[in-house]
Scaffold this active site. Structure first.
Site, PDB file in Angstrom:
ATOM      1  N   GLU A   1       5.575   1.361  13.224  1.00 47.47           N
ATOM      2  CA  GLU A   1       5.054   0.025  12.909  1.00 47.47           C
ATOM      3  C   GLU A   1       3.832  -0.308  13.764  1.00 47.47           C
ATOM      4  O   GLU A   1       2.895  -0.935  13.290  1.00 47.47           O
ATOM      5  CB  GLU A   1       6.144  -1.053  13.081  1.00 47.47           C
ATOM      6  CG  GLU A   1       7.194  -1.046  11.975  1.00 47.47           C
ATOM      7  CD  GLU A   1       6.611  -1.320  10.580  1.00 47.47           C
ATOM      8  OE1 GLU A   1       5.520  -1.917  10.475  1.00 47.47           O
ATOM      9  OE2 GLU A   1       7.259  -0.913   9.584  1.00 47.47           O
TER      10      GLU A   1
ATOM     11  N   TYR B   1       5.321 -10.119  12.716  1.00 49.62           N
ATOM     12  CA  TYR B   1       5.576  -9.123  11.677  1.00 49.62           C
ATOM     13  C   TYR B   1       6.350  -7.927  12.247  1.00 49.62           C
ATOM     14  O   TYR B   1       7.364  -7.496  11.682  1.00 49.62           O
ATOM     15  CB  TYR B   1       4.263  -8.643  11.016  1.00 49.62           C
ATOM     16  CG  TYR B   1       4.522  -7.374  10.241  1.00 49.62           C
ATOM     17  CD1 TYR B   1       5.168  -7.430   9.014  1.00 49.62           C
ATOM     18  CD2 TYR B   1       4.224  -6.121  10.785  1.00 49.62           C
ATOM     19  CE1 TYR B   1       5.490  -6.276   8.318  1.00 49.62           C
ATOM     20  CE2 TYR B   1       4.541  -4.958  10.099  1.00 49.62           C
ATOM     21  CZ  TYR B   1       5.185  -5.044   8.865  1.00 49.62           C
ATOM     22  OH  TYR B   1       5.513  -3.901   8.202  1.00 49.62           O
TER      23      TYR B   1
ATOM     24  N   TRP C   1       9.163   8.635   9.629  1.00 43.03           N
ATOM     25  CA  TRP C   1       9.935   7.705  10.460  1.00 43.03           C
ATOM     26  C   TRP C   1      11.057   7.024   9.679  1.00 43.03           C
ATOM     27  O   TRP C   1      11.799   6.225  10.212  1.00 43.03           O
ATOM     28  CB  TRP C   1       8.999   6.612  11.009  1.00 43.03           C
ATOM     29  CG  TRP C   1       8.126   6.006   9.983  1.00 43.03           C
ATOM     30  CD1 TRP C   1       8.413   4.956   9.170  1.00 43.03           C
ATOM     31  CD2 TRP C   1       6.796   6.424   9.637  1.00 43.03           C
ATOM     32  NE1 TRP C   1       7.367   4.693   8.330  1.00 43.03           N
ATOM     33  CE2 TRP C   1       6.346   5.576   8.597  1.00 43.03           C
ATOM     34  CE3 TRP C   1       5.945   7.430  10.092  1.00 43.03           C
ATOM     35  CZ2 TRP C   1       5.092   5.704   8.019  1.00 43.03           C
ATOM     36  CZ3 TRP C   1       4.698   7.556   9.520  1.00 43.03           C
ATOM     37  CH2 TRP C   1       4.281   6.708   8.496  1.00 43.03           C
TER      38      TRP C   1
ATOM     39  N   CYS D   1       6.398  -1.093 -13.367  1.00 44.24           N
ATOM     40  CA  CYS D   1       6.937  -1.944 -12.290  1.00 44.24           C
ATOM     41  C   CYS D   1       8.395  -2.330 -12.543  1.00 44.24           C
ATOM     42  O   CYS D   1       8.727  -2.865 -13.613  1.00 44.24           O
ATOM     43  CB  CYS D   1       6.079  -3.195 -12.176  1.00 44.24           C
ATOM     44  SG  CYS D   1       6.667  -4.286 -10.886  1.00 44.24           S
TER      45      CYS D   1
ATOM     46  N   CYS E   1       1.589  -2.298 -13.858  1.00 45.12           N
ATOM     47  CA  CYS E   1       2.666  -3.200 -14.292  1.00 45.12           C
ATOM     48  C   CYS E   1       3.656  -2.516 -15.237  1.00 45.12           C
ATOM     49  O   CYS E   1       4.842  -2.843 -15.227  1.00 45.12           O
ATOM     50  CB  CYS E   1       2.076  -4.440 -14.934  1.00 45.12           C
ATOM     51  SG  CYS E   1       1.013  -5.356 -13.807  1.00 45.12           S
TER      52      CYS E   1
ATOM     53  N   ASP F   1       4.010  -8.155   5.171  1.00 46.07           N
ATOM     54  CA  ASP F   1       2.758  -7.457   5.468  1.00 46.07           C
ATOM     55  C   ASP F   1       1.786  -7.680   4.299  1.00 46.07           C
ATOM     56  O   ASP F   1       2.089  -8.438   3.373  1.00 46.07           O
ATOM     57  CB  ASP F   1       3.006  -5.960   5.739  1.00 46.07           C
ATOM     58  CG  ASP F   1       3.391  -5.196   4.476  1.00 46.07           C
ATOM     59  OD1 ASP F   1       3.587  -5.823   3.421  1.00 46.07           O
ATOM     60  OD2 ASP F   1       3.493  -3.956   4.551  1.00 46.07           O
TER      61      ASP F   1
HETATM   62 FE1  SF4 Z   1       2.480  -6.021 -12.106  1.00 44.56          FE
HETATM   63 FE2  SF4 Z   1       4.837  -5.691 -10.907  1.00 44.56          FE
HETATM   64 FE3  SF4 Z   1       2.749  -6.403  -9.481  1.00 44.56          FE
HETATM   65 FE4  SF4 Z   1       3.816  -8.113 -11.208  1.00 44.56          FE
HETATM   66  S1  SF4 Z   1       4.805  -7.310  -9.351  1.00 44.56           S
HETATM   67  S2  SF4 Z   1       1.653  -7.707 -10.920  1.00 44.56           S
HETATM   68  S3  SF4 Z   1       4.438  -6.737 -12.831  1.00 44.56           S
HETATM   69  S4  SF4 Z   1       2.975  -4.481 -10.589  1.00 44.56           S
END
Ligand code: SF4
Length: 366
Positions: free
Chosen positions: A56, A139, A34, A219, A216, A157
């Site tokens: 959605e 939402y 979609w 990220c 992380c 969400d």
């Molecule tokens: Fe980890 Fe990124 Fe989530 Fe922060 S936003 S907890 S750095 S994955």
């Protein structure tokens, strides 16, 4: 790693977060049926509001993997909202079967009706008007405005709640943090590419900032994340206390004729599995089985097997009763027992029918 977030997020680092997240999205967006991919979006391809809305509604309470085949089935059968408008509610419910929360399917049909009769098949581009449509809450209206029309709105969400709680190191349950998270998102949402930004947050939550063990290291907004900086990524959000689940019990009656017809009923619209065509069942009683009173005369045999199913607010256990019946009584719906019937029946009842069919094959001779 030094956090670039101060207590009051500045406009500058908000812009940095937007840039970092959108750059990541441009290279990592999930390919969803979609969705308009970021590269196409940049070339000016606009999302189809019908597809955004449909997805959605399906994604309320259900994950992307489960939704994909249903979404494709729906757009094959009903490529445009006018096609969905012309479909019968029974056909829509049958196509929805297995996706659960059947009120969503009835709302879908009711919404298509209003959009086609009142708005010439177009979606209004105002929150107040969207909120008047069946099945569209805060939402979903925000998601439609932002993703389908590029109108900035506050899209929050479950994935986004979790990311924001971590980003701002908010240490409580998501339930308690809701107002604060909403405020943070409203301060934080961009006016440039708002639809892509919302979808980028959704994707980040699904693939990187996952509920358990967030990735992380991968990220794109790690530099801005207070929870990461404080070493709290894994403990935010705080878990809610598990609620004690209610167990309801009942009977389901699978009556089949010699000509392979099965007795079915349409369940009341306002209850669970509302509007769905199902085998008759007893009331569902909390903790104890109700009295077993078969609704149709027959030689009912109780199977050893039971059906268990989880609804949002309770678990259900159904004992299955099977009987050959001479005819389908007048006040019941006669359906041919075939694959198409089985696939168009809600999962819990589908399991009961299949158990009875298997039992019949291996145990009973007419
Ligand atoms: Fe980890 Fe990124 Fe989530 Fe922060 S936003 S907890 S750095 S994955």
């Amino acid at each position: 790693m030094k956090s670039r977030l101060t207590n009051k997020a500045t406009l500058v680092n908000q812009l940095d977060i937007h840039t970092a997240l959108l750059n990541w999205y441009d290279g990592n967006a999930r390919a969803l049926s979609w969705r308009v991919a970021p590269i196409d979006s940049k070339m000016g391809v606009k999302p189809d509001p019908y597809r955004v809305w449909l997805s959605e509604i399906m994604l309320q309470q259900t994950g992307v993997k489960v939704v994909e085949p249903y979404f494709q089935k729906f757009v094959r059968k009903w490529p445009k909202i006018h096609d969905l408008h012309k479909a019968t509610e029974t056909a829509v419910l049958a196509a929805w079967s297995g996706l659960g929360y059947y009120r969503r399917a009835r709302n879908l049909k009711a919404c298509a009706e209003i959009l086609c009769t009142k708005y010439q098949g177009n979606f209004p581009q105002e929150e107040s008007l969207l909120l008047k449509l069946p099945g569209i809450g805060k939402y979903t209206s925000a998601a439609i405005l932002t993703i389908a029309f590029g109108i900035p709105a506050i899209v929050v969400d479950g994935n986004i709640e979790r990311i924001v709680a971590r980003l701002f190191n908010l240490q409580d349950t998501l339930e308690k943090l809701k107002p604060q998270i909403y405020k943070n998102v409203s301060n934080f949402s961009p006016t440039i590419r708002p639809g892509d930004f919302a979808q980028a947050m959704m994707d980040l939550g699904a693939t990187v900032c996952k509920p358990k063990n967030p990735l992380c290291k991968k990220c794109p907004i790690q530099n801005f994340c207070k929870a990461f900086y404080k070493g709290n990524s894994n403990i935010i959000p705080k878990k809610s206390k598990k609620k004690i689940r209610i167990l309801k019990k009942g009977y389901v009656y699978i009556g089949i004729t010699k000509t392979k017809k099965i007795a079915m009923v349409v369940r009341p619209n306002n209850g669970l599995l509302g509007g769905m065509t199902c085998p008759p069942s007893s009331d569902w009683k909390t903790n104890n089985f109700p009295t077993n009173i078969p609704p149709i005369s027959g030689s009912w045999i109780m199977l050893d097997q039971t059906v268990k199913h989880t609804f949002t607010h309770f678990d259900l256990e159904l004992k299955i009763l099977f009987s050959h019946i001479s005819d389908i009584p007048e006040n019941y719906i006669s359906k041919t027992l075939n694959q198409s019937l089985i696939t168009s029946t809600p999962t819990v009842m589908r399991k009961a029918i299949l158990a009875a069919v298997n039992f019949e094959k291996s145990n009973v001779v007419w």
